[in-house]
Design a protein around this motif. Sequence first.
Motif, PDB file in Angstrom:
ATOM      1  N   PHE A  87       0.818  -1.217   0.000  1.00 60.03           N
ATOM      2  CA  PHE A  87       0.000   0.000   0.000  1.00 60.03           C
ATOM      3  C   PHE A  87       0.855   1.271   0.000  1.00 60.03           C
ATOM      4  O   PHE A  87       0.586   2.208  -0.755  1.00 60.03           O
ATOM      5  CB  PHE A  87      -0.932  -0.009   1.214  1.00 60.03           C
ATOM      6  CG  PHE A  87      -1.896   1.140   1.247  1.00 60.03           C
ATOM      7  CD1 PHE A  87      -2.977   1.182   0.382  1.00 60.03           C
ATOM      8  CD2 PHE A  87      -1.712   2.191   2.144  1.00 60.03           C
ATOM      9  CE1 PHE A  87      -3.868   2.257   0.405  1.00 60.03           C
ATOM     10  CE2 PHE A  87      -2.590   3.260   2.174  1.00 60.03           C
ATOM     11  CZ  PHE A  87      -3.671   3.289   1.307  1.00 60.03           C
ATOM     12  N   ALA A  88       1.894   1.295   0.833  1.00 54.93           N
ATOM     13  CA  ALA A  88       2.728   2.494   0.953  1.00 54.93           C
ATOM     14  C   ALA A  88       3.386   2.858  -0.379  1.00 54.93           C
ATOM     15  O   ALA A  88       3.426   4.031  -0.773  1.00 54.93           O
ATOM     16  CB  ALA A  88       3.786   2.287   2.029  1.00 54.93           C
ATOM     17  N   ARG A  89       3.909   1.853  -1.079  1.00 53.86           N
ATOM     18  CA  ARG A  89       4.586   2.122  -2.365  1.00 53.86           C
ATOM     19  C   ARG A  89       3.616   2.680  -3.397  1.00 53.86           C
ATOM     20  O   ARG A  89       3.943   3.626  -4.115  1.00 53.86           O
ATOM     21  CB  ARG A  89       5.236   0.841  -2.904  1.00 53.86           C
ATOM     22  CG  ARG A  89       5.938   1.045  -4.257  1.00 53.86           C
ATOM     23  CD  ARG A  89       6.731  -0.178  -4.649  1.00 53.86           C
ATOM     24  NE  ARG A  89       5.900  -1.287  -5.083  1.00 53.86           N
ATOM     25  CZ  ARG A  89       5.464  -1.443  -6.340  1.00 53.86           C
ATOM     26  NH1 ARG A  89       5.769  -0.554  -7.279  1.00 53.86           N
ATOM     27  NH2 ARG A  89       4.725  -2.482  -6.668  1.00 53.86           N
ATOM     28  N   ALA A  93       3.412   6.352  -5.396  1.00 54.44           N
ATOM     29  CA  ALA A  93       3.410   6.444  -6.869  1.00 54.44           C
ATOM     30  C   ALA A  93       2.097   5.863  -7.387  1.00 54.44           C
ATOM     31  O   ALA A  93       2.067   4.727  -7.888  1.00 54.44           O
ATOM     32  CB  ALA A  93       4.610   5.709  -7.447  1.00 54.44           C
ATOM     33  N   PRO A  94       0.988   6.602  -7.274  1.00 55.13           N
ATOM     34  CA  PRO A  94      -0.339   6.080  -7.631  1.00 55.13           C
ATOM     35  C   PRO A  94      -0.452   5.583  -9.067  1.00 55.13           C
ATOM     36  O   PRO A  94      -1.238   4.671  -9.335  1.00 55.13           O
ATOM     37  CB  PRO A  94      -1.255   7.298  -7.397  1.00 55.13           C
ATOM     38  CG  PRO A  94      -0.523   8.151  -6.420  1.00 55.13           C
ATOM     39  CD  PRO A  94       0.919   7.975  -6.742  1.00 55.13           C
ATOM     40  N   ALA A  95       0.331   6.146  -9.986  1.00 56.83           N
ATOM     41  CA  ALA A  95       0.252   5.714 -11.380  1.00 56.83           C
ATOM     42  C   ALA A  95       0.627   4.250 -11.538  1.00 56.83           C
ATOM     43  O   ALA A  95       0.181   3.576 -12.472  1.00 56.83           O
ATOM     44  CB  ALA A  95       1.156   6.588 -12.249  1.00 56.83           C
ATOM     45  N   GLU A  96       1.451   3.733 -10.612  1.00 59.59           N
ATOM     46  CA  GLU A  96       1.876   2.331 -10.676  1.00 59.59           C
ATOM     47  C   GLU A  96       0.717   1.366 -10.445  1.00 59.59           C
ATOM     48  O   GLU A  96       0.800   0.193 -10.799  1.00 59.59           O
ATOM     49  CB  GLU A  96       2.971   2.066  -9.636  1.00 59.59           C
ATOM     50  CG  GLU A  96       4.361   2.465 -10.083  1.00 59.59           C
ATOM     51  CD  GLU A  96       4.852   1.592 -11.243  1.00 59.59           C
ATOM     52  OE1 GLU A  96       4.854   0.356 -11.117  1.00 59.59           O
ATOM     53  OE2 GLU A  96       5.221   2.159 -12.270  1.00 59.59           O
ATOM     54  N   ILE A  97      -0.358   1.844  -9.849  1.00 57.65           N
ATOM     55  CA  ILE A  97      -1.520   0.988  -9.612  1.00 57.65           C
ATOM     56  C   ILE A  97      -2.040   0.427 -10.934  1.00 57.65           C
ATOM     57  O   ILE A  97      -2.487  -0.725 -11.004  1.00 57.65           O
ATOM     58  CB  ILE A  97      -2.645   1.770  -8.895  1.00 57.65           C
ATOM     59  CG1 ILE A  97      -2.187   2.166  -7.484  1.00 57.65           C
ATOM     60  CG2 ILE A  97      -3.933   0.962  -8.837  1.00 57.65           C
ATOM     61  CD1 ILE A  97      -3.171   3.044  -6.743  1.00 57.65           C
ATOM     62  N   PHE A  98      -1.961   1.234 -11.977  1.00 59.78           N
ATOM     63  CA  PHE A  98      -2.500   0.832 -13.282  1.00 59.78           C
ATOM     64  C   PHE A  98      -1.481   0.074 -14.136  1.00 59.78           C
ATOM     65  O   PHE A  98      -1.829  -0.451 -15.188  1.00 59.78           O
ATOM     66  CB  PHE A  98      -2.986   2.068 -14.042  1.00 59.78           C
ATOM     67  CG  PHE A  98      -3.984   2.881 -13.257  1.00 59.78           C
ATOM     68  CD1 PHE A  98      -5.308   2.481 -13.169  1.00 59.78           C
ATOM     69  CD2 PHE A  98      -3.585   4.021 -12.569  1.00 59.78           C
ATOM     70  CE1 PHE A  98      -6.225   3.211 -12.444  1.00 59.78           C
ATOM     71  CE2 PHE A  98      -4.498   4.762 -11.834  1.00 59.78           C
ATOM     72  CZ  PHE A  98      -5.825   4.361 -11.767  1.00 59.78           C
TER      73      PHE A  98
END
Length: 274
Positions: A87-89, A93-98
């Motif tokens: 979750f922290a990572r 870097a929210p773009a990495e979620i996609f």
Amino acid sequence: MLYVLPFPAIDPVLISVGPFAIRWYALAYIVGILFGWWYAKRLVGSPKLWGPGGAPIKPIDIDDLVVWATLGIILGGRIGYVLFYDFARFMAAPAEIFAVWHGGMSFHGGFLGTVVAMVLFARSRRIPVWSLIDVVAPGVTIGLMLGRIANFINGELWGRATDVPWAMVFPNADDQPRHPSQLYEAALEGLLLFLVLRFFTHSQLRLKQSGFVSAVFAIGYGLARIVSEFFREPDIQIGYFSGGLTMGMLLSLPLVLAGIILLVVVMRRPMGGA
């Protein structure tokens, strides 16, 4: 130096054409979904497994479910990984979620996502929810088996250090011989659980007893995952919890408990009860 088995150098990319590549991991998902679709239709289309009145589900319902289930697997698996494992990572870097091509899927998240998709689909078609889950669950095990084999090919999610004769040194880990725990999971969560569920789907009209197969799947997967976790190295960003528990164990315990409760409820109902 301990004797170890050589790690097979299998390219994680099956086919590459220019910038496009098909990876073993992606192929595992595709084949797993297709097998689950085919196998569920086989169960629905076998009158002898349901007894008088036949199945409350039509083969065309399974055809239409595929898109719903696929979305549930992908969205649930990714969201589950983000929330449970790193979750922290991802917040940094929210773009990495996609960026799903970078890897990172959670079975427990995918399981919940698929269940939600099936519940919504069943209600839209007025199909008994537990009967739908009963016919989908057995095919899921083969997808799990293929996924774990793909993890092995990728040299990821390796096991704990050991001195067993079949230990391997994973190139992406370190120089310590380790359990090939991905293969243990493929055997337990995949092949063995499939055989157990097939026994129940093909005996004593258990499919008529809606929820029975679903309960066995929940209990079986949960126990198989907990056993496998004793050989699997926990994710480095999480490590161990109190008492040597891992995230995989903590997420599987409620699944086992829910399966036991469901099994008790199902066994108290008359055969054919909803």
